[in-house]
Design a protein around this motif. Structure first.
Motif: not given
Lengths: 213, 213
Positions: A20-28, A197-203
């Motif tokens: 998320n921090y590196k704004q990389l798209d991925y399939n989970y 932090l948004p990249w933390v919250a989303a994870a």
């Protein structure tokens, strides 16, 4: 990219924060660690990850396991924004905290170890809880002292880093296992700041498609 | 540079191999892990290493703990010869093996965990040996399968790397704890090959000034 993980696995949580921090798209792709004895032990998954652990990252021909190896790979292939900011000394301090968590504490408290304690050493709930409390206390006492030296807004100075990526899931685990945190004011303060932090919250585990109530 | 270590500690052994490989001079300062309850717990040492673990590297103002953080620091400050040769994919494979050993296996078998099993969980010699055998089997079975995919002369291809730095001390520990190795032909073959290398041979526990008979 594909990330094989489990919502509540702290190593999977680390990988999600980094992606998320590196704004990389991925399939989970969820791997259920408990259902039917654990999907991580099935042959198909073991071919991706010989240890039968999560997470695994697949990026075309690249198949990688171990969360810190995955994150170093992402750092090398997508260096900005950096999870290892600063000079060699600062990067050393960042990696030391990441490894204090990933190589000293987490391996002792993970699911397979808890299962062994109960199955082979007849540990009852009290003995299991004492085990968890002991290793959290050992590690968090040392970490708190270390943070007195090196922290700023975040674990190492004022830049978000790999140390923070590792801290968040470990404090989440501590809360889950009922570990008291009042003796660790810096850990608590930095953790609360990181959760915003948004990249933390989303994870967060609760936000993942395989989350259970 | 100064390396605080203990002759038989596998993390200290890793750091010594890395320093030797890069031909870096260092003073070795023994920290006795057992005498008088363990010198690593004394205040003076805890100020260098808040975890009370070995090794610690001191390089002028830089004080670093965690063997893999130390080795990544040496790699960044003294890149040749490299312990992480190759492209990002290969470096990922190298770090994954290093972490399989340093973050999955070693934390479960080290001295403080064995002491806890005996002290708090009443583990007798058989139970302690079963614990060691179980985690070695889990890790070495997965490692052997992984090596079938990625090894050459050494753990990852034909270049000496951080993966080999971590393999040697772990097989040394296995031998010390009486773990049978016949099911792991690649681990054994690569280990024997590695022992012949001068920078590995010089790092052997028996060659250190604090070695005991």
């Amino acid at each position: 990219m594909e990330l094989y993980g489990y919502w509540r696995s702290s190593a999977s949580y680390r990988a999600r924060i980094a992606l998320n921090y590196k704004q990389l798209d991925y399939n989970y792709i969820p791997v259920h660690l408990i259902k039917e004895g654990g999907e991580q032990h099935k042959q198909a998954y073991r071919q991706l990850n010989p240890n039968g652990l999560v997470p695994t990252l697949v990026n075309g021909p690249v198949i990688l396991h171990q969360s810190l190896a995955i994150i170093e790979y992402l750092e090398e292939t997508h260096p900005k924004p950096s999870l290892l900011p600063g000079n060699a000394q600062k990067r050393g301090a960042i990696r030391a905290i990441a490894l204090d968590i990933a190589s000293e504490l987490q391996p002792l408290i993970n699911l397979r170890v808890q299962q062994y304690l109960v199955r082979e050493l007849d540990a009852d709930d009290n003995a299991k809880q004492a085990w968890l409390a002991h290793w959290f206390k050992q590690s968090f006492t040392a970490l708190e002292r270390n943070l007195e030296e090196v922290s700023g807004q975040y674990c190492v100075g004022d830049d978000f880093s790999l140390a923070d990526v590792c801290l968040v899931p470990q404090v989440y685990s501590a809360e889950r296992f009922g570990i008291a945190l009042e003796d660790y004011p810096l850990i608590r303060t930095i953790y609360q700041r990181l959760l915003e932090l948004p990249w933390v919250a989303a994870a967060h585990p609760s936000k993942q498609p395989d989350a259970e109530s």
